[in-house]
Structure formats: C-alpha cells, structure tokens
Design a protein around this motif. Structure first.
Motif, short mmCIF file in Angstrom:
data_model
loop_
_atom_site.label_atom_id
_atom_site.label_comp_id
_atom_site.label_asym_id
_atom_site.label_seq_id
_atom_site.Cartn_x
_atom_site.Cartn_y
_atom_site.Cartn_z
N GLN A 494 0.83 -1.21 0.00
CA GLN A 494 0.00 0.00 0.00
C GLN A 494 0.86 1.26 0.00
OE1 GLN A 494 -2.27 -0.98 3.52
NE2 GLN A 494 -4.13 -1.39 2.33
N ARG A 495 1.92 1.24 0.80
CA ARG A 495 2.82 2.39 0.86
C ARG A 495 3.48 2.62 -0.50
NH1 ARG A 495 5.53 5.67 4.16
NH2 ARG A 495 4.36 4.92 5.94
N GLN A 496 3.91 1.53 -1.14
CA GLN A 496 4.55 1.66 -2.45
C GLN A 496 3.57 2.22 -3.48
OE1 GLN A 496 6.07 -2.01 -4.03
NE2 GLN A 496 7.14 -1.03 -5.72
N HIS A 497 2.31 1.73 -3.41
CA HIS A 497 1.29 2.22 -4.35
C HIS A 497 1.03 3.72 -4.14
CE1 HIS A 497 -2.36 2.36 -6.77
NE2 HIS A 497 -2.98 2.94 -5.74
N LEU A 498 0.94 4.14 -2.86
CA LEU A 498 0.71 5.56 -2.58
C LEU A 498 1.86 6.42 -3.07
CD1 LEU A 498 -0.93 5.90 0.97
CD2 LEU A 498 -1.87 6.60 -1.22
N LYS A 499 3.08 5.95 -2.86
CA LYS A 499 4.25 6.73 -3.30
C LYS A 499 4.30 6.82 -4.82
CE LYS A 499 7.37 6.38 0.64
NZ LYS A 499 8.71 5.96 1.11
N GLN A 500 3.93 5.73 -5.50
CA GLN A 500 3.90 5.78 -6.97
C GLN A 500 2.86 6.78 -7.46
OE1 GLN A 500 3.19 1.67 -7.98
NE2 GLN A 500 5.37 1.14 -8.01
N THR A 504 3.37 10.21 -9.57
CA THR A 504 2.63 10.48 -10.81
C THR A 504 1.92 11.82 -10.74
OG1 THR A 504 2.27 8.10 -11.17
CG2 THR A 504 0.80 9.62 -12.33
N LEU A 505 1.24 12.07 -9.62
CA LEU A 505 0.52 13.33 -9.46
C LEU A 505 1.47 14.52 -9.38
CD1 LEU A 505 -2.34 12.38 -6.95
CD2 LEU A 505 -2.47 12.60 -9.43
N GLN A 506 2.63 14.31 -8.74
CA GLN A 506 3.61 15.39 -8.64
C GLN A 506 4.15 15.77 -10.01
OE1 GLN A 506 4.40 16.96 -5.60
NE2 GLN A 506 5.28 18.44 -7.03
N ALA A 507 4.37 14.73 -10.85
CA ALA A 507 4.85 15.00 -12.21
C ALA A 507 3.78 15.74 -13.01
CB ALA A 507 5.20 13.67 -12.90
N GLU A 508 2.50 15.32 -12.85
CA GLU A 508 1.42 16.01 -13.54
C GLU A 508 1.30 17.45 -13.04
OE1 GLU A 508 -3.44 15.75 -14.28
OE2 GLU A 508 -2.40 14.12 -13.22
N TRP A 509 1.45 17.64 -11.73
CA TRP A 509 1.39 19.00 -11.16
C TRP A 509 2.48 19.89 -11.77
CZ3 TRP A 509 4.52 22.40 -8.58
CH2 TRP A 509 3.91 23.47 -7.95
N GLN A 510 3.68 19.32 -11.93
CA GLN A 510 4.80 20.08 -12.49
C GLN A 510 4.50 20.47 -13.94
OE1 GLN A 510 7.49 21.07 -10.72
NE2 GLN A 510 8.13 22.27 -12.50
N LEU A 511 4.00 19.51 -14.71
CA LEU A 511 3.70 19.79 -16.13
C LEU A 511 2.60 20.84 -16.25
CD1 LEU A 511 3.80 16.17 -17.63
CD2 LEU A 511 5.41 18.03 -18.10
N ARG A 512 1.56 20.71 -15.42
CA ARG A 512 0.46 21.68 -15.51
C ARG A 512 0.89 23.06 -15.02
NH1 ARG A 512 -4.42 19.97 -16.99
NH2 ARG A 512 -4.93 17.73 -16.92
N THR A 544 -8.01 25.16 -11.99
CA THR A 544 -8.90 24.21 -11.29
C THR A 544 -8.24 22.85 -11.16
OG1 THR A 544 -10.86 25.35 -12.15
CG2 THR A 544 -11.16 23.10 -11.36
N GLN A 545 -7.61 22.39 -12.23
CA GLN A 545 -6.94 21.09 -12.18
C GLN A 545 -5.80 21.09 -11.17
OE1 GLN A 545 -8.17 18.34 -13.83
NE2 GLN A 545 -9.78 19.83 -14.22
N LEU A 546 -5.04 22.18 -11.11
CA LEU A 546 -3.94 22.27 -10.14
C LEU A 546 -4.48 22.25 -8.71
CD1 LEU A 546 -1.49 24.87 -11.73
CD2 LEU A 546 -0.98 22.50 -11.14
N SER A 547 -5.60 22.92 -8.50
CA SER A 547 -6.20 22.92 -7.16
C SER A 547 -6.60 21.51 -6.75
CB SER A 547 -7.42 23.85 -7.15
OG SER A 547 -8.07 23.82 -5.91
N HIS A 548 -7.19 20.74 -7.67
CA HIS A 548 -7.57 19.36 -7.38
C HIS A 548 -6.34 18.50 -7.11
CE1 HIS A 548 -11.58 19.97 -9.75
NE2 HIS A 548 -11.60 20.52 -8.55
N LEU A 549 -5.29 18.69 -7.91
CA LEU A 549 -4.07 17.92 -7.70
C LEU A 549 -3.45 18.21 -6.34
CD1 LEU A 549 -2.39 18.21 -11.23
CD2 LEU A 549 -3.12 16.09 -10.11
#
Length: 564
Positions: A494-500, A504-512, A544-549
């Motif tokens: 579970q911890r590994q899944h959360l970190k993955q 993923t979300l951090q990379a999307e946040w950076q791109l957005r 809006t997308q950044l706020s959700h992320l």
C-alpha cells in the motif's frame, strides 16, 4: 482548440456584456440604486419594500465605439436568510457594489468584502455610502483597501436627491467596461445564440431545445454549446447547472423564474412558522402559478442542489429547510466520558457551511436533535455533536464524538466538511487537535494544537510539544493519531502504491504548472483576439486542475505521514 477552429472558420464579433451585483444589508438602498442606475429620474417610494431574494434589471449604455454595453444588474436581498445562497450567484466576470446605509451604520464591511473576495475571484468592487437624510459616515478606506485589493473606491451619494449619482454612474461604466472578458472577440455564432435566447419569451427551455438553437446558429460540437451556456451563466444571462444530472436538462432563460421560486418557499409564512418544515402539498400551494406547474420536480431539485433543504428519511415527501430551524439548542443527553474532540477555526467563515453539512448528513440526524447552528448525528453506535459558533466575520465549528465506533464517525464528519471546504477555492481555516496530556485527556476544554504545527514538528523530527495548560510534554505522533485515521497502518504494498501515485501526481502537477505559466505569458502578450478568450478559458481550467491535484497530494501526504 475547437474555439480556435471556430474563430478561423467563421467571422467574429464582440460581446459587450457583464454582470453587476449589488449587495449589502437589508434596507440599505440597494434596490433604489439599481433603479437609479437604470433611470436616474426614478422617484423613491415611501416605505419601499425590500428585495425578497434577487431582482434582475437590464441596463445598457453606449460605448465610445458606438456599440452598446449590456449590464445585467442583480439586486440581492440583504436579509440573512438569503446569505446562504450567495455562493451560487456571486460569480466571476462580474462587478460588485456594496451599498452601506450611513444612517443605520449597520453594514458589516468585513463580511461583505470577504464574501466577494472568496466567491468571485477578486472581482472589482465599489463601496457606495447612501447618506440618507444627509447623515455622513466616515470609514477607514485606506485600511480596507490595504486588506482587499479588489476594493477600487468609496463613493458617497444621497439617493433621495441624486447627489453624487452622476459620478457613481461614470465609475460603474468605467470599471465594468474594463473587466478582463469585455471586448474579447468571439465567434459570431456565440453572439447569435445570445441574441436568440434574449428574444425568447419563455422562462426556461429544455437542454435539447438549447442545443438545437446552437446548431441552427453554426455550432457543431456539444462541448462548444455547453461552454457557451456556462459563459452566459457567469454573465447572469441564464442559469444552467451542468453538474447536476437533472438540472442540466433545463436552461433557465429568466434567472428570476428559478430564484423567485426558491425564495417563495423560504419566505412562506407557514414554512417559517413550521420552522422550515414543508411537504409536497405545501409546494403545490406555494408553486401554484402556471409557470411552475410542470417544473416542480426540477425546482425542488434546485433547492436540494443549493443545499437549502433535505427530505426527512422517516417521512418521504416531507422536507426541512435548515436555515429556518429553531435557533435554540434543544436539551439532550450527552456522554462526556472518553470523547474525541476536533475544531475548525476559520479566518473568514461564509454563511451556510453548517446548513450544507446538515443537508449532506441528514440521514444520520438523531431524532429531532438539529437546530439552526448545530446537529447531533447517530451512526453505528456512535454520536457526533457538530456546532457552529459565528462571531463577527470569523467562525468556528466544534465537534465532539462519543460511543463505540467514534473514530469512524469522526472520519465521516471530517470527510463531509472537507468536501464543503473544497468548494471554496480560497477558504482559509485551521484544524485544531485537542491535547491528550493527563490534565487535558477527558476534559471538555483541553488545550488545542493546530494540526499543521504538529505536522511540522514531525517533519522536523521533533517528537514532543508542550501543553500550554499543564506544561507537560506530549507525544506529537499520539496527538495526530487521535484524530487522523485514514490509514492507521499501511502494508509495504500500500505504501509503495501511494508513493507511486504521489510521484505520478507530482509529475502532472509540475507539467500543468509549467503549462499554466506559459498560458499566462501568452495571455499577457496576446492583444484583442478570440485566441485571448480561449487562453483565458484554458488558464481557468488549468488552475482548477492544479487545485484538485494539490488536494490529492495533501491527502496522500497525510496518509503516508499517518502510517509512519
């Protein structure tokens, strides 16, 4: 890119239109100002009736380019019963006026300035001092403008004599015609649809009829058609609630048709006398006009969608409007031993948070233990008491939970409050955690710690913090574990899944974030084309997308912290 393709493939035109919202306390002169804006020769009536709900007035004035500018004036009732609906109508792409009665001196400037700042994305605002009987009042404008950057000016008038009215009209024309969206090129099809809707004398049309009008005027995709209805919703031209499966099927062409129906219920003397209780028979009597006969289900859903009422689970067809409940807290038994406590402290608390919470949680209300500022819930052998304390423009929600499965119920309460909080993009509040030292544990008035301070202690590898009541040192992780239970323990998987997912979300946040910065730069250098409007739409979407992320990343971080 559909908008850009439309701009290439057809001619463009300009939409000179905006929404003007007039707010303030009841009896301040909002309705008089609205009518004076429309017609400066309007004569004040003796004992003029205060607005019930919302009145909408159309006003236009010529621009220097010989085009006409259309203003949709929304005059808001100032009575407190109407405050809970502000969040549905205080929109962006708008200009605001706060009217203050200098004679009464009852205007809560901080409440109104805060609520406009919170709900309208910092739309510009004027304060108009209505100096009735020439009673003047000075306000600390410099201090207010230092705190609220959207406050443009404070102007004085006597609406009985029209003193100062000419300057007010000039300022309104200046500020409203310089709103960011005004004068942006739009595809001509947008203007044609706008004009077709204005010519339509009906109060509402079906979604299919609206889509057909769009099709007849050059639209090809449903996405573009819904984008336009959302744009016109913001301008105050129509109402189209696209987030609700039933309400999306109706486009309300005359907004007062919907708002009047809602307020007819809230203002009904029998409903008020029954402390907010009504049934379908009452609604048939209240909505007895022909224009409402075939739309009662949609109007009731509109009230439920606004979180203005809920159906009593044990009495199908009977409803409660919580803002009309008895203001007095009823007598009830409470087990004070071994309670879980939690508090939310708001820098500014808009009206309606607790009534929305009551509507969302109504199926678990314990008997009739609900009042205007509080509720007791009962779920799975646990009870939760949730009470709102409102003082001036600040506020607090205090929670205490008892029973066998109190931790699960506290998680549910927090989840529902977090959902409500997330609907206000700039709401500022603190979560306060009770101390569990020997002196505070089991006490109904313990010392409280801000949750973010406790997280900072964990991040800085500080394991203990001092109680300000007993001066004992307390384990920080134990304080957090008392109230944060989303993931009591995580497996390695579970911890590994959360970190993955976090990566993923951090990379999307950076791109957005990078995309948003580029869009803002493009918007700054683009001049007066339809592309500028498209950029504005994309910027709002990315924000809006950044706020959700950010909310998702915060939740993951709390889960990871909670399992250390």
């Amino acid at each position: 890119m559909n908008f850009y393709k439309q701009q290439i493939e057809q001619e463009t035109d300009y939409l000179y239109e905006a929404k003007l919202l007039i707010v303030g306390e009841g009896g301040a002169g909002k309705t008089t100002l609205a009518k004076k804006i429309q017609n400066s020769d309007y004569q004040l009536e003796q004992d003029e009736i205060s607005t019930e709900g919302i009145d909408i007035i159309r006003w236009s004035f010529p621009l220097e380019n010989d085009r006409g500018f259309q203003v949709n004036i929304w005059d808001f009732g100032g009575q407190e019963i109407y405050h809970t609906t502000h969040q549905f109508f205080l929109t962006k792409r708008s200009f605001y006026i706060l009217v203050a009665d200098s004679r009464k001196e009852d205007t809560d400037f901080y409440y109104w300035l805060n609520v406009v700042e919170l709900l309208s994305e910092n739309s510009p605002l004027l304060i108009i001092k209505n100096e009735k009987q020439e009673r003047k009042r000075e306000i600390n404008e410099r201090q207010l403008r230092g705190e609220f950057i959207n406050l443009k000016e404070t102007l004085a008038t006597n609406l009985a004599t029209n003193r100062g009215l000419s300057e007010i009209l000039n300022k309104i024309k200046h500020y409203i015609s310089n709103l960011p969206h005004v004068g942006t090129e739009l595809p001509k099809s947008w203007i044609k649809v706008r004009e077709a809707l204005e010519r339509d004398s009906r109060d509402y049309i079906s979604l299919q009829e609206y889509l057909t009008i769009c099709q007849e005027n050059g639209f090809t995709t449903q996405k573009d058609k819904l984008q336009l209805s959302g744009y016109l919703h913001d301008l105050g031209v129509c109402l189209h609630f696209q987030e609700d499966d039933l309400l999306i099927k109706t486009v309300i062409l005359k907004p007062t048709w919907g708002t009047d129906a809602v307020y007819k219920v809230l203002d009904n003397s029998q409903v008020i006398q029954n402390l907010g209780k009504f049934d379908r028979h009452d609604l048939a009597n209240i909505w007895n006009e022909n224009k409402y006969l075939n739309m009662r289900a949609e109007l009731l859903r509109l009230m439920i969608n606004f979180k203005l009422c809920y159906e009593i689970p044990s009495c199908p067809g009977t409803y409660i409007a919580p803002q009309l409940l008895n203001p007095n807290q009823p007598e009830y038994e409470w087990q004070e031993n071994d309670n879980l406590l939690l508090r939310y402290e708001y820098e500014f608390m808009p009206k309606g948070i607790l009534t929305r919470f009551i509507v969302e949680m109504h199926s678990w209300i314990e008997g009739q233990t609900v009042w205007r500022s509080g509720v007791v819930l009962n779920k799975d052998q646990a009870q939760a008491e949730v009470i709102e304390y409102y003082r001036y423009h600040k506020g607090e929600i205090r929670i205490r939970v008892s029973g066998k499965r109190k931790r699960d119920l506290l998680v549910t309460v927090r989840h529902e409050l977090d959902k409500i909080h997330s609907s206000y993009e700039r709401l500022k509040y603190k979560i306060l955690v009770p101390c569990n030292c020997q002196a505070c544990k089991g006490n109904q008035t313990p010392h409280f710690y801000p949750l973010q301070v406790l997280y900072k202690f964990i991040d800085d590898k500080q394991t203990q913090i001092q109680c300000q009541n007993s001066y004992q040192m307390v384990n920080v992780r134990g304080l957090i574990d008392d109230v944060v239970f989303k993931q009591p323990s995580l497996t390695d998987s579970q911890r590994q899944h959360l970190k993955q997912r976090q990566d993923t979300l951090q990379a999307e946040w950076q791109l957005r974030s990078e995309k948003l910065n580029k869009l803002r730069l493009d918007y700054a250098i683009e001049v007066g084309t339809a592309i500028k409007f498209q950029l504005q739409q994309q910027i709002q979407f990315e924000e809006t997308q950044l706020s959700h992320l950010e909310r998702d990343l915060d939740e993951i971080e709390q889960n990871l912290r909670g399992s250390n």
